[in-house]
Design a protein around this motif. Sequence first.
Motif, mmCIF file in Angstrom:
data_model
loop_
_atom_site.group_PDB
_atom_site.id
_atom_site.type_symbol
_atom_site.label_atom_id
_atom_site.label_comp_id
_atom_site.label_asym_id
_atom_site.label_seq_id
_atom_site.Cartn_x
_atom_site.Cartn_y
_atom_site.Cartn_z
ATOM 1 N N GLY A 1 2.746 11.579 14.367
ATOM 2 C CA GLY A 1 1.352 11.479 13.955
ATOM 3 C C GLY A 1 0.360 11.861 15.027
ATOM 4 O O GLY A 1 -0.823 11.555 14.911
ATOM 5 N N GLY B 1 -3.689 7.586 10.164
ATOM 6 C CA GLY B 1 -2.488 8.251 9.667
ATOM 7 C C GLY B 1 -1.381 7.282 9.307
ATOM 8 O O GLY B 1 -1.588 6.067 9.180
ATOM 9 N N ASN B 2 -0.173 7.797 9.166
ATOM 10 C CA ASN B 2 0.984 6.999 8.766
ATOM 11 C C ASN B 2 1.531 6.132 9.890
ATOM 12 O O ASN B 2 2.296 5.207 9.647
ATOM 13 C CB ASN B 2 2.107 7.901 8.244
ATOM 14 C CG ASN B 2 1.709 8.613 6.980
ATOM 15 O OD1 ASN B 2 0.857 8.136 6.230
ATOM 16 N ND2 ASN B 2 2.303 9.770 6.739
ATOM 17 N N ASN B 3 1.184 6.449 11.132
ATOM 18 C CA ASN B 3 1.744 5.739 12.284
ATOM 19 C C ASN B 3 0.743 4.783 12.925
ATOM 20 O O ASN B 3 0.726 4.618 14.143
ATOM 21 C CB ASN B 3 2.255 6.743 13.320
ATOM 22 C CG ASN B 3 3.392 7.566 12.787
ATOM 23 O OD1 ASN B 3 4.287 7.033 12.134
ATOM 24 N ND2 ASN B 3 3.358 8.857 13.026
ATOM 25 N N THR C 1 -6.428 13.114 15.519
ATOM 26 C CA THR C 1 -5.939 11.743 15.436
ATOM 27 C C THR C 1 -6.801 10.841 16.316
ATOM 28 O O THR C 1 -7.066 11.150 17.469
ATOM 29 C CB THR C 1 -4.470 11.659 15.901
ATOM 30 O OG1 THR C 1 -3.678 12.492 15.073
ATOM 31 C CG2 THR C 1 -3.948 10.236 15.831
#
Length: 142
Positions: free
Chosen positions: A11, A35-37, A16
Motif C-alpha cells: 500500500g 488504503g487497505n493497509n 498514500t
Amino acid sequence: MLLRNNDQSSGLCNGTRLKVRKLRNHVIECEVLTGNNVGHIALIPRMNMVLTNETVLVRFQRRQLPIVVSFAMTIDKSQGQTLSHVVLYLAKPVFTHGQLYVALSRVKSKRSLKVLLTNHVGMFTNSTINVVYREVFKKIGF
C-alpha cells in the motif's frame, strides 16, 4: 504524503497518507493512514533521485526521502481519500462539476466542511460560477 510508488503490495503508493512515528538519519518509520493497509508500520528509506535532462550532458543524482509534508492537497490528489475535516478554498471557479463533487464529498460530515469563496477581485462571496465551455456543445451539435 508519499510521492513515489515504493511497494504497491504494502500500500505504499503515490499519494498514500502516512503518520510519522520515528525520524532517523536514513529512514522514516511511518504508520499507513489510508488504503487497505491502515495501521501497517512502514519503513521509508532514502532513495536515489536522478535528474535526467537532455539539454544538460551531466546527470545529477541525490539521495532523499520520497515524502512531502502535506497540509493541503489538490482536488485531484484528494480523490479516494476520506477526511475528518475539509477546508475548500476556491480562489477561482471550479473547472468542472465533477471536481467540485469530489472536493465536497471527501469529508465525513457536513459540519466538518468549510468553503471559502472569492470573486474575480479577491473579495469573499457566498457563490461561485458554474464553468461551462459553450464551444464544446457547438462541436457536438447542441
